[in-house]
Motif scaffolding. Structure first.
Motif, PDB file in Angstrom:
ATOM      1  N   LYS A  19      -3.596  -0.620  -2.423  1.00  0.00           N
ATOM      2  CA  LYS A  19      -4.649  -0.660  -1.388  1.00  0.00           C
ATOM      3  C   LYS A  19      -5.141  -1.907  -2.493  1.00  0.00           C
ATOM      4  O   LYS A  19      -5.389  -3.680  -1.040  1.00  0.00           O
ATOM      5  CB  LYS A  19      -5.473   0.013  -1.701  1.00  0.00           C
ATOM      6  CG  LYS A  19      -7.181  -0.300  -0.669  1.00  0.00           C
ATOM      7  CD  LYS A  19      -5.533   0.641   0.840  1.00  0.00           C
ATOM      8  CE  LYS A  19      -6.697   0.320   1.915  1.00  0.00           C
ATOM      9  NZ  LYS A  19      -5.902   0.635   3.460  1.00  0.00           N
ATOM     10  N   ALA A  54      -1.733   3.675  -5.903  1.00  0.00           N
ATOM     11  CA  ALA A  54      -2.045   3.649  -5.301  1.00  0.00           C
ATOM     12  C   ALA A  54      -3.036   3.316  -4.272  1.00  0.00           C
ATOM     13  O   ALA A  54      -3.447   1.650  -3.388  1.00  0.00           O
ATOM     14  CB  ALA A  54      -3.053   5.506  -3.696  1.00  0.00           C
ATOM     15  N   SER A  88       0.897  -1.282  -0.358  1.00  0.00           N
ATOM     16  CA  SER A  88       0.100  -0.085   0.033  1.00  0.00           C
ATOM     17  C   SER A  88       0.923   1.172   0.294  1.00  0.00           C
ATOM     18  O   SER A  88       0.404   2.243  -0.676  1.00  0.00           O
ATOM     19  CB  SER A  88      -1.027  -0.103   1.341  1.00  0.00           C
ATOM     20  OG  SER A  88      -0.369  -0.472   2.217  1.00  0.00           O
ATOM     21  N   LYS A  91       1.670   3.527  -3.127  1.00  0.00           N
ATOM     22  CA  LYS A  91       1.658   5.236  -2.314  1.00  0.00           C
ATOM     23  C   LYS A  91       2.650   6.066  -3.391  1.00  0.00           C
ATOM     24  O   LYS A  91       2.795   6.673  -4.757  1.00  0.00           O
ATOM     25  CB  LYS A  91       0.702   4.992  -1.953  1.00  0.00           C
ATOM     26  CG  LYS A  91       0.861   6.540  -1.905  1.00  0.00           C
ATOM     27  CD  LYS A  91      -0.596   7.197  -0.439  1.00  0.00           C
ATOM     28  CE  LYS A  91      -0.633   8.554   0.129  1.00  0.00           C
ATOM     29  NZ  LYS A  91      -1.585   7.983   1.066  1.00  0.00           N
TER      30      LYS A  91
END
Length: 549
Positions: free
Chosen positions: A220, A216, A207, A211
């Motif tokens: 995620k 991002a 994550s 990012k």
């Protein structure tokens, strides 16, 4: 506090103890197993999707692991060899002096700091992290060293012949580079709470790291997928399967069957595991740093006794290994078949690329992520190059000796996960074959081996409880309620695994361990340049320490 929590857990689980036993006696577990099996088979086939290479179908996950490990080995200039002395010295604490200072030539701003680290008021007084380099290594090793090193290797050698040992070692050596990469990233992108509690692993570097690269959304998704798979793997392959196999071995040793025996053993295991895991990573690390050297030491010592007892066969054994690696015996599927067997066993054994070990390593006390990366590369060496190779040699010597002709087998004569003996046609599982090989030189060692298997299973369970808990907290928050909920569920699966043999559930969750490779390796291919930068910081700090001395 711990006693109250443990009593609460037992109170919640107690009605389920009798249910597990009643289900076993009523055949309910078989009905559940039959109902779930189609989905489990589908999931396993999906994770182990193969591509045809010549006459063979190779799992995509194995190709991904080997290609990734080979790439990292070349990119980082064979760290398994070049950084091996550095890894040993780091574990020994030779460079601990640079951890508490501001860098010995490296500015404090250059030392890794991420959101969630200790506040500055605490940072100057305490190293970030919870465990030492050795404790982190012991915890990670305890999660990978287990039945795969005993049963899995025996069957792999019986199937692929002595030559599979060579490729198993090669895969272990290149897998060291993958561990180096993922565990460096695990420390770099970890969160450290105000109280010093560490939260780390692929969930965080997927994550946070992606990012940073303006991906991002992908990061995620991959992090959540990894966390879900890791929770499932912790309940099944890292827990229920381990308690089941430990129970089977104990019952075989004491020759007791029926009644509530399995449930009782499951309860005992659950209580022991509960006492450890309630204390968190610090207590887990204190236990594993004692159990791992002990059980590995016993196993390696016994294997050395076998090797020296068969000293006259050493040249023959290594001759078979090297010859079989490139010119395999008839009926074994040729060169590629032997290579695949060796690579697959090593990849499944040391879990390099699965990312699970990065969760344990991220809890280390250090300001230099690469310091734990180099320590982590020792893990595949211990697991595959040493312990798996020892098992392989024991099996090869056993088959060369031929003192008991009824126990000799033809390489390639394997039915499923059982080896077919020549003299009687009897089929032996991997554990039984290894046990018989040890007993042929050390009478009665099967009893010691059973104890080792139980210790292997116990240490694997407590390590995987931490992996699963960290993933659970990533998904559901870091509060005490989430913590307690997961631990109670984990203890439940210890008992279920011991009392009811739900093959489909174990098959389903075991495949989740391999499924971890897909989200993790995607992240590693994007983030590996960060590891090079962290390595430079650590080496510069060591140079500064040496010059100041």
């Amino acid at each position: 506090m711990y006693k109250k929590v443990l009593l609460l857990a037992l109170a919640v689980l107690s009605p389920l103890f009798s249910f597990a036993q009643d289900a076993q006696e009523a055949g309910l577990d078989e009905k559940i197993n039959d109902a779930v099996m189609p989905a489990a088979v589908w999931w396993e086939n999906l994770v182990l999707t193969t591509v045809p290479v010549g006459e063979f179908n190779i799992p995509v996950v194995v190709i991904l692991l080997v290609i990734g490990a080979t790439f990292f080995t070349i990119y980082f200039k064979v760290p398994s060899i070049r950084r091996f002395p550095l890894a040993i010295n780091t574990v020994r604490g030779k460079y601990d002096d640079i951890e508490g200072a501001e860098g010995h030539g490296v500015e404090k701003s250059d030392v890794n700091i991420v959101d969630g680290d200790l506040p500055d008021t605490i940072r100057d007084e305490s190293e970030e992290g919870e465990v030492s380099h050795f404790q982190a290594l012991a915890t990670a090793v305890s999660g990978t060293v287990g039945l795969g090193n005993i049963a899995g290797v025996a069957v792999a050698i019986a199937l692929g012949g002595p030559g599979a040992t060579f490729w198993m070692i090669v895969c272990g050596l290149i897998g060291m580079a993958t561990k180096f990469v993922e565990c460096t990233l695990g420390v770099k992108y970890r969160d450290v709470g105000p109280d010093g509690t560490v939260y780390g692993g692929p969930m965080y570097y997927l994550s946070k790291g992606l990012k940073e690269r303006n991906m991002a959304g992908l990061g995620k998704v991959l992090a959540v997928v990894f966390a879900v798979l890791c929770v499932g793997a912790s309940f099944g392959g890292g827990n229920a399967f381990q308690s089941n196999q430990a129970t089977v071995q104990l019952l075989s040793l004491i020759q007791i069957e029926g009644g509530a025996t399995k449930t009782i053993i499951g309860i005992i295991l659950a209580v022991l595991v509960g006492i450890v895991i309630i204390g968190g990573i610090k207590r887990i690390a204190k236990i594993t740093e004692k159990i791992v050297p002990f059980m590995a030491g016993i196993y390696v010592l016994a294997a050395l006794v076998i090797i020296f007892a068969n000293f006259s066969y050493i040249d023959d054994a290594f001759g078979l290994i090297f010859k079989g690696a490139f010119t395999p015996m008839a009926g074994l599927g040729g060169f590629l078949g032997v290579l695949i067997v060796g690579f697959q066993r090593a990849a499944f054994s040391n879990e390099a690329g699965a990312g699970s070990a990065a969760i344990a390593h991220s809890a280390v006390k250090t300001k230099y992520p690469a310091s734990e990366g180099v320590v982590a590369l020792l893990e595949p060496f211990i697991d595959t190059v040493v312990i798996c190779t020892m098992t392989a040699l024991v099996i090869i010597f056993f088959n060369i000796d031929g003192t008991n002709l009824q126990s000799v087998f033809e390489y390639g004569a394997v039915e499923g996960s059982n080896v077919i003996l020549n003299g009687t046609g009897e089929q032996l599982g991997g554990v039984d074959l290894t046990s018989r090989a040890f007993d042929s030189v050390i009478p009665g060692f099967s009893y010691v081996l059973t104890i080792a298997i139980v210790l292997f299973a116990f240490s694997t369970m407590i390590s995987w409880s931490y992996y699963g808990l960290q993933s659970w907290k990533y998904l559901f928050g870091k509060g005490k309620a989430a913590d307690l909920t997961y631990k109670i569920m984990f203890l439940l699966f210890v008992i279920i695994g011991a009392a009811a043999t739900l093959d489909a559930v174990i098959k389903f969750s075991d495949a989740m361990i391999l499924a971890l490779v897909f989200p993790n390796m995607i992240g590693l291919f994007f983030l590996f340049p960060k590891v090079r930068d962290e390595m430079k910081k650590y080496l510069d700090a060591i140079k500064g320490l040496k010059s100041s001395n």
